[in-house]
Motif scaffolding. Structure first.
Motif, PDB file in Angstrom:
ATOM      1  N   LEU A   1       0.948  51.807   2.296  1.00 39.70           N
ATOM      2  CA  LEU A   1       1.069  50.450   1.755  1.00 39.70           C
ATOM      3  C   LEU A   1       0.604  50.459   0.300  1.00 39.70           C
ATOM      4  O   LEU A   1      -0.525  50.836   0.006  1.00 39.70           O
ATOM      5  CB  LEU A   1       0.215  49.472   2.573  1.00 39.70           C
ATOM      6  N   ILE A   2       1.516  50.069  -0.593  1.00 41.84           N
ATOM      7  CA  ILE A   2       1.182  50.004  -2.020  1.00 41.84           C
ATOM      8  C   ILE A   2       1.300  48.546  -2.463  1.00 41.84           C
ATOM      9  O   ILE A   2       2.302  47.899  -2.185  1.00 41.84           O
ATOM     10  CB  ILE A   2       2.143  50.881  -2.850  1.00 41.84           C
ATOM     11  N   VAL A   3       0.273  48.051  -3.127  1.00 37.57           N
ATOM     12  CA  VAL A   3       0.292  46.660  -3.583  1.00 37.57           C
ATOM     13  C   VAL A   3       0.217  46.636  -5.105  1.00 37.57           C
ATOM     14  O   VAL A   3      -0.644  47.284  -5.692  1.00 37.57           O
ATOM     15  CB  VAL A   3      -0.898  45.880  -2.977  1.00 37.57           C
ATOM     16  N   ARG A   4       1.151  45.942  -5.734  1.00 36.67           N
ATOM     17  CA  ARG A   4       1.120  45.811  -7.202  1.00 36.67           C
ATOM     18  C   ARG A   4       1.046  44.324  -7.547  1.00 36.67           C
ATOM     19  O   ARG A   4       1.992  43.581  -7.292  1.00 36.67           O
ATOM     20  CB  ARG A   4       2.376  46.426  -7.820  1.00 36.67           C
ATOM     21  N   ILE A   5      -0.090  43.933  -8.109  1.00 42.16           N
ATOM     22  CA  ILE A   5      -0.297  42.517  -8.454  1.00 42.16           C
ATOM     23  C   ILE A   5      -0.717  42.433  -9.920  1.00 42.16           C
ATOM     24  O   ILE A   5      -1.568  43.213 -10.362  1.00 42.16           O
ATOM     25  CB  ILE A   5      -1.436  41.878  -7.623  1.00 42.16           C
ATOM     26  N   PRO A   6      -0.157  41.502 -10.677  1.00 39.57           N
ATOM     27  CA  PRO A   6      -0.618  41.335 -12.060  1.00 39.57           C
ATOM     28  C   PRO A   6      -2.090  40.917 -12.086  1.00 39.57           C
ATOM     29  O   PRO A   6      -2.597  40.363 -11.113  1.00 39.57           O
ATOM     30  CB  PRO A   6       0.271  40.209 -12.610  1.00 39.57           C
ATOM     31  N   GLU A   7      -2.743  41.213 -13.230  1.00 41.06           N
ATOM     32  CA  GLU A   7      -4.169  40.883 -13.367  1.00 41.06           C
ATOM     33  C   GLU A   7      -4.410  39.393 -13.188  1.00 41.06           C
ATOM     34  O   GLU A   7      -5.386  38.963 -12.602  1.00 41.06           O
ATOM     35  CB  GLU A   7      -4.672  41.323 -14.757  1.00 41.06           C
ATOM     36  N   SER A   8      -3.482  38.597 -13.743  1.00 40.20           N
ATOM     37  CA  SER A   8      -3.697  37.157 -13.689  1.00 40.20           C
ATOM     38  C   SER A   8      -2.496  36.482 -13.024  1.00 40.20           C
ATOM     39  O   SER A   8      -1.347  36.778 -13.356  1.00 40.20           O
ATOM     40  CB  SER A   8      -3.889  36.667 -15.128  1.00 40.20           C
ATOM     41  N   LEU A   9      -2.774  35.597 -12.106  1.00 45.63           N
ATOM     42  CA  LEU A   9      -1.699  34.884 -11.404  1.00 45.63           C
ATOM     43  C   LEU A   9      -2.059  33.404 -11.314  1.00 45.63           C
ATOM     44  O   LEU A   9      -3.227  33.063 -11.105  1.00 45.63           O
ATOM     45  CB  LEU A   9      -1.546  35.428  -9.986  1.00 45.63           C
ATOM     46  N   PRO A  10      -1.067  32.508 -11.457  1.00 45.16           N
ATOM     47  CA  PRO A  10      -1.373  31.088 -11.280  1.00 45.16           C
ATOM     48  C   PRO A  10      -1.654  30.787  -9.812  1.00 45.16           C
ATOM     49  O   PRO A  10      -1.311  31.571  -8.930  1.00 45.16           O
ATOM     50  CB  PRO A  10      -0.082  30.386 -11.737  1.00 45.16           C
ATOM     51  N   THR A  11      -2.280  29.663  -9.578  1.00 39.41           N
ATOM     52  CA  THR A  11      -2.577  29.244  -8.200  1.00 39.41           C
ATOM     53  C   THR A  11      -1.279  28.817  -7.511  1.00 39.41           C
ATOM     54  O   THR A  11      -0.443  28.145  -8.109  1.00 39.41           O
ATOM     55  CB  THR A  11      -3.568  28.065  -8.222  1.00 39.41           C
ATOM     56  N   LEU A  12      -1.146  29.229  -6.263  1.00 41.61           N
ATOM     57  CA  LEU A  12       0.026  28.817  -5.473  1.00 41.61           C
ATOM     58  C   LEU A  12      -0.396  27.660  -4.563  1.00 41.61           C
ATOM     59  O   LEU A  12      -1.403  27.763  -3.851  1.00 41.61           O
ATOM     60  CB  LEU A  12       0.511  30.000  -4.639  1.00 41.61           C
ATOM     61  N   HIS A  13       0.370  26.566  -4.601  1.00 41.00           N
ATOM     62  CA  HIS A  13       0.054  25.422  -3.738  1.00 41.00           C
ATOM     63  C   HIS A  13       1.000  25.447  -2.537  1.00 41.00           C
ATOM     64  O   HIS A  13       2.176  25.126  -2.661  1.00 41.00           O
ATOM     65  CB  HIS A  13       0.180  24.114  -4.521  1.00 41.00           C
ATOM     66  N   ALA A  14       0.469  25.860  -1.418  1.00 40.30           N
ATOM     67  CA  ALA A  14       1.277  25.967  -0.190  1.00 40.30           C
ATOM     68  C   ALA A  14       0.312  26.083   0.981  1.00 40.30           C
ATOM     69  O   ALA A  14      -0.900  26.173   0.788  1.00 40.30           O
ATOM     70  CB  ALA A  14       2.180  27.197  -0.274  1.00 40.30           C
ATOM     71  N   SER A  15       0.869  26.086   2.173  1.00 39.71           N
ATOM     72  CA  SER A  15       0.029  26.251   3.359  1.00 39.71           C
ATOM     73  C   SER A  15      -0.347  27.726   3.484  1.00 39.71           C
ATOM     74  O   SER A  15       0.513  28.580   3.671  1.00 39.71           O
ATOM     75  CB  SER A  15       0.798  25.798   4.600  1.00 39.71           C
TER      76      SER A  15
END
Lengths: 129, 344
Positions: B225-239
Motif C-alpha cells: 500500500l502506497i499513499v501519496r498525499i500533498p503536504e497541505s490539503l483543504p478541509t473536506l466537508h462530508a460525512s
C-alpha cells in the motif's frame, strides 16, 4: 401570471430524458404563458444554457450519461444563477442535500402536482427578476 | 546474530508465536500470544492446549495434518481466550527438526482475524443496504416516470374540456395516481438513507487512520500500500463515516481483484473545488484482456459489478462521482471526485 402579460414570455428549459415528460410539461408550461425549450441530454442542456437566456431550468436527475447531478455541478462551476428546479423519480434526503449544495432552488419528487409546480415556477421566476 | 534476529521478530511480531517442545511443554509464548489469549506463559502452561479450542474436531484435524504433512498453513479456526471470548484466528503450524532430522517440537503462528471479520461484516451490511437502495431507486424511477406522464396528460385534457363527465372521470384517474404515488413512496421510504452529517474532515489524518486500519490486511495479502498525499490539503466537508465506508468498500474491491498481490496506490489531489482520490491497483503479470481491473485471477464479474455499484452509490451520496479506467503504467484506476463542500 408570469409570462402572460405584454412583456416577453419567460423562457424555461426542461431537461429530462423521457420524451413524453418533456412534451407534456412543455405543453402545460406553454399553456400557462411560458416559452419552453427542452432537451433529453445533460450535455446538450449545457450548450443551450451557454447560448440562451433562460428564466428557469427544470432538471431531471436520473439521465443516462451526463446526469442531472453532472449538469448541476457544471452550472455550479459556471456560477450560473438562474433558478433550478430538480425533479426526480426517486430522491433520497442525501441526494436532495447534494442538489441544494450544488445550487438547486427546489427539489421535487415525481409525480409533481401541476398546481404546485406552476406556483413554484412563478415564485422562483418572480424572485429572481 | 541469527538468534538475535529471530528474537527481534519474535518480540515485535503482531502475530502470536508459540513453540512447544516434544514433551508438549510450551517453551515460547510471545507478547502477541499473551494479548491474543489473555494468558501469561506461566498460566498457559497449566492449561491443556485442547481447551483453548472450543471445537475439539478442529484441534484434532490440525494436529493430524501436521503429523501427516509436517505443517499446516493458514487454517482458519477459533480459540477461546481467558475471558471466554471466541476469537477467529488463522493458524499456521510447522514441525521443528534438529540437524539430524529428529522432530524436537512445533512452532505455531496465530493471526487474530477479528479486524478482518469486522470489515467483512461492515461490507456485507453495506452491500445489503446498497442493494435495497438500488432496487428502491429503480422501482421508484420505473413507476414514477409513467405516473408523471399520465398526470401531465390528465391536466392537459382537463384544461381543454368543460364536459362535466370527462372532468369527473379525469378526477378518478387523478385520485388513483395519487394513491399509486403514495404506495411507491411508502415502499421506497424504508430504503431512504438519513441526511448525512457534514463533518469537517482533515483528509491527511483520515488517510493515515485508514492506512493504519488496513495495512495489516494488505500485508497479509501480499499487497504493497502506497499513499501519496500533498503536504497541505483543504478541509473536506462530508460525512466521515460515509467516506470511511467508501474507502473500505474500494479496499475490499482491490483485495478481491489482486489475489496474487501487487501494488495498491492511493493519491490525493485538489482540483479547484473538488478533491480527487485515485486508487490505483496493479500486479506484476500483464493481461491482454482490456478488463478495467488487472488481475491474475479475476473475481467473478458479478461480484466486481456489485462492488463497483455499491461504491458508485456511496460516492453519489457524497455528491461525488466515481470513474474506472486503465492507467498508462498498467493496472487500473478508480477515481473519486468529491466536492469540498460548504466552508471552502
Amino acid at each position: 401570471m408570469t409570462g402572460t402579460a405584454s412583456e416577453q414570455p419567460k423562457r424555461i428549459l426542461i431537461i429530462d430524458d423521457e420524451e413524453m415528460i418533456r412534451e407534456s410539461l412543455s405543453m402545460i408550461l406553454e399553456l400557462n404563458g411560458y416559452r419552453v425549450d427542452s432537451t433529453g441530454e445533460g450535455s446538450a442542456a449545457i450548450e443551450k444554457i451557454r447560448t440562451t437566456a433562460y428564466s428557469l431550468l427544470l432538471l431531471d436527475l436520473n439521465m443516462p450519461g451526463f446526469s442531472g447531478i453532472d449538469v448541476l455541478r457544471e452550472l455550479n462551476r459556471m456560477r450560473y444563477c438562474v433558478p433550478i428546479v430538480v425533479f426526480t423519480g426517486f430522491g433520497s434526503p442525501a441526494t436532495e442535500q447534494t442538489c441544494t449544495q450544488l445550487g438547486a432552488s427546489a427539489f421535487l419528487g415525481k409525480p409533481v402536482p401541476i398546481p404546485e409546480l406552476l406556483e413554484l415556477v412563478r415564485n422562483l421566476i418572480d424572485r429572481s427578476d | 546474530m541469527e538468534w538475535a534476529l529471530l528474537k527481534s521478530i519474535y518480540d515485535a511480531s503482531p502475530d502470536a508465536i508459540t513453540y512447544i517442545d516434544q514433551s508438549g511443554r510450551i517453551v515460547l509464548f510471545n507478547r502477541a500470544a499473551e494479548i491474543l489469549t489473555g494468558y501469561s506463559i506461566e498460566e498457559i502452561r497449566m492449561i491443556p492446549m485442547v481447551e483453548l479450542y472450543p471445537n475439539a474436531d478442529d484441534f484434532g484435524r490440525i494436529w493430524k495434518q501436521v503429523e501427516a504433512e509436517g505443517k499446516c498453513i493458514g487454517v482458519e479456526t477459533t480459540i477461546r481466550n481467558r475471558s471466554s471470548e471466541l476469537i477467529p484466528i488463522s493458524l499456521s503450524v510447522a514441525e521443528v527438526r534438529d540437524e539430524e532430522g529428529v522432530m524436537i517440537g512445533t512452532v505455531g503462528i496465530s493471526r487474530d482475524l477479528r479486524t478482518i471479520r469486522n470489515l467483512q461484516n461492515q461490507i456485507r451490511h453495506l452491500e445489503t443496504a446498497a442493494t435495497r437502495m438500488a432496487l428502491a431507486s429503480q422501482t421508484a424511477h420505473e413507476i414514477n416516470n409513467p405516473l408523471e406522464i399520465i398526470k401531465n396528460y390528465v391536466y392537459l385534457i382537463e384544461s381543454g374540456t368543460a364536459d362535466p363527465l370527462t372532468i369527473e372521470r379525469l378526477g378518478i384517474i387523478r385520485r388513483e395516481w395519487v394513491r399509486i404515488a403514495g404506495i411507491v413512496r411508502s415502499l421506497t421510504g424504508m430504503a431512504l438513507q438519513p441526511i448525512l452529517p457534514q463533518d469537517a474532515i482533515d483528509v491527511r489524518a483520515f488517510i493515515h487512520d485508514y492506512r493504519d486500519l488496513v495495512i495489516p490486511w494488505m500485508i497479509s495479502r501480499g499487497i504493497d500500500l502506497i499513499v501519496r498525499i500533498p503536504e497541505s490539503l483543504p478541509t473536506l466537508h462530508a460525512s466521515v463515516e460515509h467516506l470511511r465506508q467508501v474507502f473500505l468498500n474500494l479496499t475490499l474491491f482491490v483485495v478481491r481483484v489482486m489475489p496474487a498481490g501487487g501494488v495498491f496506490e492511493i493519491r490525493v489531489e485538489v482540483d479547484t473545488d473538488d478533491l480527487i482520490f485515485s486508487f490505483r491497483s496493479g500486479c506484476e503479470e500483464s493481461m491482454e484482456d482490456p478488463h478495467p481491473i488487472r488481475t491474475t485471477h479475476p473475481a467473478p464479474e458479478s461480484q466486481q459489478e456489485i462492488d463497483l455499484s455499491i461504491s458508485h452509490g456511496l460516492v453519489g451520496n457524497l455528491g461525488g462521482a466515481l470513474t474506472v479506467s486503465a492507467h498508462s503504467s498498467g493496472g487500473s484506476e478508480l477515481r473519486i471526485r468529491l466536492p469540498l463542500g460548504k466552508g471552502e
